[in-house]
Design an enzyme around this catalytic site. Structure first.
Site, PDB file in Angstrom:
ATOM      1  CB  SER A 110      -0.971  -0.041   1.187  1.00 56.88           C
ATOM      2  OG  SER A 110      -1.998   0.909   1.029  1.00 56.88           O
ATOM      3  CD  GLU A 210      -2.493  -2.782  -4.073  1.00 54.81           C
ATOM      4  OE1 GLU A 210      -3.675  -3.055  -3.769  1.00 54.81           O
ATOM      5  OE2 GLU A 210      -1.837  -1.912  -3.472  1.00 54.81           O
ATOM      6  CG  HIS A 279      -5.435  -2.634  -0.405  1.00 59.21           C
ATOM      7  ND1 HIS A 279      -4.475  -2.217  -1.295  1.00 59.21           N
ATOM      8  CD2 HIS A 279      -5.211  -1.956   0.748  1.00 59.21           C
ATOM      9  CE1 HIS A 279      -3.706  -1.311  -0.709  1.00 59.21           C
ATOM     10  NE2 HIS A 279      -4.126  -1.131   0.533  1.00 59.21           N
TER      11      HIS A 279
END
Length: 309
Positions: A110, A210, A279
């Site tokens: 992330s 992502e 995620h």
């Protein structure tokens, strides 16, 4: 690439808060989870800090603590507490020479994408895009993700083919084969680094992407920024992970699938879709900076080199 050592039972993981804060309850659950996996834990002071409401300490505190974890001989590997926001702030404050001279396994995803990019390019450090302490381990990792995380962290050998959990098919968007190191991570962070000294270098590399909570029009904007910056022209291939809660809401129309078809597919680089990394419900560990083979025709990404020694 510089590589940290493979971790063994009883080794110490340094827990750092490079981005946003977490509650003490979740931090305690994360520590207990890491202990249950067989590790000792050294908790950084910023893991207990909150600054400005959305940061775990000042940029100087967070950078200093991360530098100190790499310099600490008692620490065998480093895991990020969580993502959120804040990692890009500390990039100019990190001691990349120190990090290169004290390579350790570094784990996160992330917002941690910014650190993966900087460590790979500034310190030559191979890193692990994978589950984090309070974001994942505190909630109890699924068996599939736990298996990949522990294999990558504890076995100094290549992961081999990344195989999705049952019921999750990998889809080929562009056929062909690609070879090279894997780089990338969260789309929003890669876009954030564009035009900075830490811009992601995709030349001859397999690019992984992502994200979460981004509508297609925002994904379009970020992919377009990357395209204008030459990242898709330069890369050898593309691996597309999970896109959780990324359906169109305010602006009905294109889906995320459509956006990738419109922007990425025309480059003709071998490309696969729906690898369960990111995620989503699953988050399989993915080494960055090590050699990999992408056979997009058959939907297989294989890690050919260990991320540890």
């Amino acid at each position: 690439m510089n590589k940290g050592k493979a971790l063994r039972a009883g080794d110490t993981i340094g827990l750092v808060a490079t981005s946003s804060p977490a509650t003490e309850e979740m931090l305690n659950k994360a520590i207990a989870g890491l202990v249950e996996l067989g590790f000792k834990v050294k908790v950084g002071e910023t893991c207990y800090e909150t600054y400005g409401g959305y940061l775990a300490g000042t940029p100087l505190q967070r950078a200093g603590e991360l530098n100190a974890m790499f310099a600490d001989d008692e620490v065998d590997g480093i895991m990020c507490m969580r993502g959120g926001y804040g990692a890009p702030q500390i990039l100019p404050m990190l001691d990349y020479d120190l990090i290169a001279q004290n390579p350790k396994l570094f784990v996160g995803y992330s917002d941690i994408t910014a650190l993966h990019a900087a460590f790979g390019q500034q310190a030559g450090l191979a890193t692990l895009h994978g589950p984090m302490a309070t974001s994942d381990i505190a909630h109890g990792l699924d068996d599939w993700s736990k298996q990949y995380l522990l294999r990558a962290m504890t076995r100094p050998e290549p992961l081999g083919p990344i195989i999705n959990p049952p019921g999750e098919d990998v889809v080929c968007l562009v056929e062909g084969q690609a070879y090279g190191p894997i780089v990338g991570g969260n789309l929003a962070l890669i876009a954030t680094l564009m035009g900075t000294p830490y811009q992601l270098d995709t030349r001859g590399k397999i690019l992984f992407l992502e994200d979460i909570d981004e509508e297609p029009y925002r994904i379009d904007r970020m992919l377009t920024q990357m395209a204008l910056g030459g990242l898709f022209n330069d890369c050898a291939g593309v691996v597309i992970g999970t896109w959780t809660n990324c359906e169109p809401k305010k602006r009905k129309g294109f889906s995320v699938w459509d956006v990738f078809q419109n922007i990425v597919v025309p480059y003709g680089k071998p490309t696969i879709w729906n690898v369960q990394i990111g995620h989503g419900a699953f988050n399989m560990a993915l080494p960055f900076g090590v050699e990999a083979t992408l056979d997009a025709t058959h939907g297989v990404l294989a890690i050919e080199e260990s991320v540890t020694v």
